[in-house]
Design a protein around this motif. Sequence first.
Motif, mmCIF file in Angstrom:
data_model
loop_
_atom_site.group_PDB
_atom_site.id
_atom_site.type_symbol
_atom_site.label_atom_id
_atom_site.label_comp_id
_atom_site.label_asym_id
_atom_site.label_seq_id
_atom_site.Cartn_x
_atom_site.Cartn_y
_atom_site.Cartn_z
ATOM 1 N N SER A 22 0.859 -1.185 0.000
ATOM 2 C CA SER A 22 0.000 0.000 0.000
ATOM 3 C C SER A 22 0.894 1.234 0.000
ATOM 4 O O SER A 22 1.488 1.586 1.021
ATOM 5 N N TYR B 253 -1.539 6.136 -6.440
ATOM 6 C CA TYR B 253 -1.851 5.273 -5.299
ATOM 7 C C TYR B 253 -1.928 3.832 -5.754
ATOM 8 O O TYR B 253 -2.694 3.499 -6.666
ATOM 9 N N ASP C 163 -2.549 0.019 -4.256
ATOM 10 C CA ASP C 163 -3.020 -0.722 -3.100
ATOM 11 C C ASP C 163 -3.256 -2.178 -3.503
ATOM 12 O O ASP C 163 -4.066 -2.455 -4.394
ATOM 13 N N PRO D 68 -1.900 5.111 3.824
ATOM 14 C CA PRO D 68 -1.027 4.150 3.134
ATOM 15 C C PRO D 68 0.051 3.612 4.070
ATOM 16 O O PRO D 68 0.439 4.259 5.048
#
Length: 286
Positions: free
Chosen positions: A127, A141, A143, A229
Amino acid sequence: MTKYFLAFDVGGTTIKYGLLDEQRQISATGHCSTEHNQNNHILKQLQLITADYQQKYNLAGIGVSTAGIVGVAGQIQYAGPTIPGYQGTPLKASLAQQSGLPVFVVNDVDAALLGEQLAGAAQDKTSVYCVALGTGIGGAYLDCGQLLNGAHATANSLGYTLYDPQTKTNYEQRASTLALEQQLIAHGVSVPVAFERARQHQAPFTTLIATWAAEVAAGLANIILLFDPELLLIGGAVSQQGEFLLQLLKQALVQQLPPDLCQTELRVAQLADQAQLFGAVAKFYN
């Protein structure tokens, strides 16, 4: 016979390219001008380089990191004025048809994050949020192996956030590296020189750098609160300031987050200007 992946990194003024082998070693690198994309110059150059490399090497795939928003079909969904006539360019379809190879096209900030996870500072994390500080500010981002770009591929547009109606400025107009450069013009020094003088506790650079770092941290605080995160990665040329930059950001975050809330780790990127090349072909290593 060794298999290679051909990687491109398309920016506003320069196209970088190189080969990555199965051991993630990079070779046969080069660069050329975008020529402001006159007469669809970018796509033509990618096609010429692809044809040349396909004759010389055993290519197994092609990856393209590019400025702009990339659509689901690997086309340029949106491009700003820095690359005229780029919007709508069918990068994936054109290169796949020409080469007969699998082609992966990805936004450059996403590519930097993918590259750092493949071979850089984020290899041990699943993450990760990446903030790229440069002329503007971009975000990406990742994840659990998935890039999260939103329903319309426009998520993580960090630079436009934190608009201040009093100064009529947004986040990147206050916190980008370009914003810091503009502040330093009056002092006749570059960003690296200003950081070096701040390390030596020289006025006014200690205050200038700390104030800029606080502006950067304001955006980082929102990312931490919204996404939590595992790792927050700082990219862009200014990331070469390393631990000194991280300490400034951590000190500023203490002032902007509730006590003992933040568990996110901060790191600087490791791959510098090669991150996008690694990220362009990261999909082929999964």
